[in-house]
Design an enzyme around this catalytic site. Sequence first.
Site, PDB file in Angstrom:
ATOM      1  N   TYR A  41      -1.781  -1.203  10.277  1.00  0.00           N
ATOM      2  CA  TYR A  41      -1.823  -1.719   8.835  1.00  0.00           C
ATOM      3  C   TYR A  41      -0.639  -0.993   8.215  1.00  0.00           C
ATOM      4  O   TYR A  41      -0.153  -1.756   7.354  1.00  0.00           O
ATOM      5  CB  TYR A  41      -3.198  -0.511   8.425  1.00  0.00           C
ATOM      6  CG  TYR A  41      -3.424  -0.580   7.006  1.00  0.00           C
ATOM      7  CD1 TYR A  41      -4.003  -2.019   6.351  1.00  0.00           C
ATOM      8  CD2 TYR A  41      -3.217   0.374   6.266  1.00  0.00           C
ATOM      9  CE1 TYR A  41      -4.140  -2.171   5.363  1.00  0.00           C
ATOM     10  CE2 TYR A  41      -3.296   0.117   4.624  1.00  0.00           C
ATOM     11  CZ  TYR A  41      -3.889  -0.982   4.220  1.00  0.00           C
ATOM     12  OH  TYR A  41      -4.187  -1.239   2.809  1.00  0.00           O
ATOM     13  N   SER A  55       0.809  -1.315  -0.282  1.00  0.00           N
ATOM     14  CA  SER A  55       0.086   0.043   0.121  1.00  0.00           C
ATOM     15  C   SER A  55       0.943   1.215  -0.207  1.00  0.00           C
ATOM     16  O   SER A  55       2.120   1.337   0.581  1.00  0.00           O
ATOM     17  CB  SER A  55      -0.885   0.121   1.353  1.00  0.00           C
ATOM     18  OG  SER A  55      -1.725   1.323   1.500  1.00  0.00           O
TER      19      SER A  55
HETATM   20  N1  LIG Z   1      -8.750  -0.524  -1.532  1.00  0.00           N
HETATM   21  C1  LIG Z   1      -7.765   0.434  -1.337  1.00  0.00           C
HETATM   22  O1  LIG Z   1      -7.791   1.604  -1.529  1.00  0.00           O
HETATM   23  C2  LIG Z   1      -6.266  -0.223  -0.954  1.00  0.00           C
HETATM   24  C3  LIG Z   1      -5.259   0.411  -0.893  1.00  0.00           C
HETATM   25  C4  LIG Z   1      -3.980  -0.065  -0.623  1.00  0.00           C
HETATM   26  C5  LIG Z   1      -3.930  -1.230  -0.325  1.00  0.00           C
HETATM   27  N2  LIG Z   1      -4.864  -2.265  -0.476  1.00  0.00           N
HETATM   28  C6  LIG Z   1      -4.840  -3.602  -0.095  1.00  0.00           C
HETATM   29  O2  LIG Z   1      -5.296  -4.221  -0.892  1.00  0.00           O
HETATM   30  C7  LIG Z   1      -5.997  -5.612  -0.675  1.00  0.00           C
HETATM   31  C8  LIG Z   1      -7.258  -5.667  -1.040  1.00  0.00           C
HETATM   32  O3  LIG Z   1      -8.089  -4.936  -0.309  1.00  0.00           O
HETATM   33  P1  LIG Z   1      -9.531  -4.248  -1.185  1.00  0.00           P
HETATM   34  O4  LIG Z   1      -9.471  -2.742  -1.054  1.00  0.00           O
HETATM   35  O5  LIG Z   1      -9.819  -5.138  -2.161  1.00  0.00           O
HETATM   36  O6  LIG Z   1     -10.404  -4.777   0.184  1.00  0.00           O
HETATM   37  P2  LIG Z   1     -11.601  -5.614   0.370  1.00  0.00           P
HETATM   38  O7  LIG Z   1     -12.737  -5.405  -0.712  1.00  0.00           O
HETATM   39  O8  LIG Z   1     -12.122  -5.436   1.833  1.00  0.00           O
HETATM   40  O9  LIG Z   1     -11.007  -7.259   0.246  1.00  0.00           O
HETATM   41  C9  LIG Z   1     -10.331  -7.693   1.129  1.00  0.00           C
HETATM   42  C10 LIG Z   1     -10.225  -9.169   0.938  1.00  0.00           C
HETATM   43  O10 LIG Z   1      -9.299  -9.999   1.806  1.00  0.00           O
HETATM   44  C11 LIG Z   1     -10.209 -10.949   2.259  1.00  0.00           C
HETATM   45  N3  LIG Z   1      -9.612 -11.398   3.454  1.00  0.00           N
HETATM   46  C12 LIG Z   1      -9.723 -10.587   4.704  1.00  0.00           C
HETATM   47  N4  LIG Z   1      -9.190 -11.441   5.636  1.00  0.00           N
HETATM   48  C13 LIG Z   1      -9.111 -12.476   5.265  1.00  0.00           C
HETATM   49  C14 LIG Z   1      -8.452 -13.862   5.967  1.00  0.00           C
HETATM   50  N5  LIG Z   1      -8.043 -13.782   7.134  1.00  0.00           N
HETATM   51  N6  LIG Z   1      -8.233 -14.705   5.247  1.00  0.00           N
HETATM   52  C15 LIG Z   1      -8.524 -14.774   3.751  1.00  0.00           C
HETATM   53  N7  LIG Z   1      -9.087 -13.676   3.291  1.00  0.00           N
HETATM   54  C16 LIG Z   1      -9.215 -12.766   3.873  1.00  0.00           C
HETATM   55  C17 LIG Z   1     -11.457 -10.933   2.262  1.00  0.00           C
HETATM   56  O11 LIG Z   1     -12.286 -11.716   1.936  1.00  0.00           O
HETATM   57  P3  LIG Z   1     -13.166 -12.688   2.921  1.00  0.00           P
HETATM   58  O12 LIG Z   1     -13.625 -11.689   3.958  1.00  0.00           O
HETATM   59  O13 LIG Z   1     -14.422 -13.143   2.120  1.00  0.00           O
HETATM   60  O14 LIG Z   1     -12.452 -13.492   3.573  1.00  0.00           O
HETATM   61  C18 LIG Z   1     -11.703  -9.832   0.894  1.00  0.00           C
HETATM   62  O15 LIG Z   1     -11.760 -10.581  -0.345  1.00  0.00           O
HETATM   63  C19 LIG Z   1      -5.678  -5.636   0.714  1.00  0.00           C
HETATM   64  O16 LIG Z   1      -4.204  -5.926   1.198  1.00  0.00           O
HETATM   65  C20 LIG Z   1      -5.367  -3.937   1.107  1.00  0.00           C
HETATM   66  O17 LIG Z   1      -4.771  -3.861   2.271  1.00  0.00           O
HETATM   67  C21 LIG Z   1      -6.160  -1.495  -0.734  1.00  0.00           C
END
Ligand SMILES: NC(=O)c1ccc[n+]([C@@H]2O[C@H](COP(=O)([O-])OP(=O)(O)OC[C@H]3O[C@@H](n4cnc5c(N)ncnc54)[C@H](OP(=O)(O)O)[C@@H]3O)[C@@H](O)[C@H]2O)c1
Length: 247
Positions: free
Chosen positions: A155, A142
Amino acid sequence: MESKLKVFITGASSGIGSALAEEYAKQGAIIGLAARRQDKLQQIKSSCESLGAGKVITYDLDVTNEEASIDVAKDFVNLERKGIDVVIANAGVAFSDSLSSGDPKQINQTLAINILGVANTIVPYVPAMKNQKSGSLVIISSIASFTAPPYFGGYAASKVAVRRLADSWRRSLKKYKIDVTTICPGYIKSEMTDVNEFKMPFLMDADVAARKMIRAIENRKKTYILPWQWRPIIALSRLFGHKLSKI
Ligand SMILES: NC(=O)c1ccc[n+]([C@@H]2O[C@H](COP(=O)([O-])OP(=O)(O)OC[C@H]3O[C@@H](n4cnc5c(N)ncnc54)[C@H](OP(=O)(O)O)[C@@H]3O)[C@@H](O)[C@H]2O)c1
């Protein structure tokens, strides 16, 4: 005949993970989708199949479970044809530190899912990639890994940790022709950011982000920051200190 790309993605039930799955589906890839919410995962599977995926398999996986992660990797490596092309450690959470609660549970959950979850996802695939002398390992970090946002120290720390793991693994695995790409997204539309009440600069749709990420993986980028506007901001913040409190 060219063999189909084999891609494994954690956190595939929503946001960036599901968008990546759908983009790979358009390429006809064989896709392994892992997450805990099976209802959501089934919807993404159907969507990937209708977009042209070669084959889609879903795994009910909590990435903090070391043994289950190893079993899933063994199963997916042997699916259809032996081997693996791309592994994306994307699952993550963005809980606040909850410092005032006096209870370290929440911050520890962030650290466990975001750091141990990445090791549990990536390491079980290394032997297969080493044998075939190819493969791309992808870690979703991130822009928070470049700053020290208040209330989200766990985080930010987790995202620094996985970026550093990737930097080290890239050097360890170069001789086996295994690429390691770290992706540092800014704000991408997803369940994670939908809860934010503040204005998110340069907010990007997940499908647009997924296409850019896949191009970066194909081009074997080491570290890829997106949207591009964050690159000069991060470069400046590294020069002048952590003044960017929102990232
Ligand atoms: N969106 C942003 O702006 C942003 C920015 C920087 C980095 N990121 C990173 O991108 C990645 C994806 O995030 P997103 O934005 O797409 O968020 P999201 O829509 O909340 O997706 C998070 C995913 O992680 C899974 N997850 C969470 N805990 C888990 C566990 N213990 N075991 C297995 N799966 C788990 C969730 O699935 P289940 O709940 O079904 O298990 C979900 O599919 C993350 O690593 C996040 O830190 C996002």
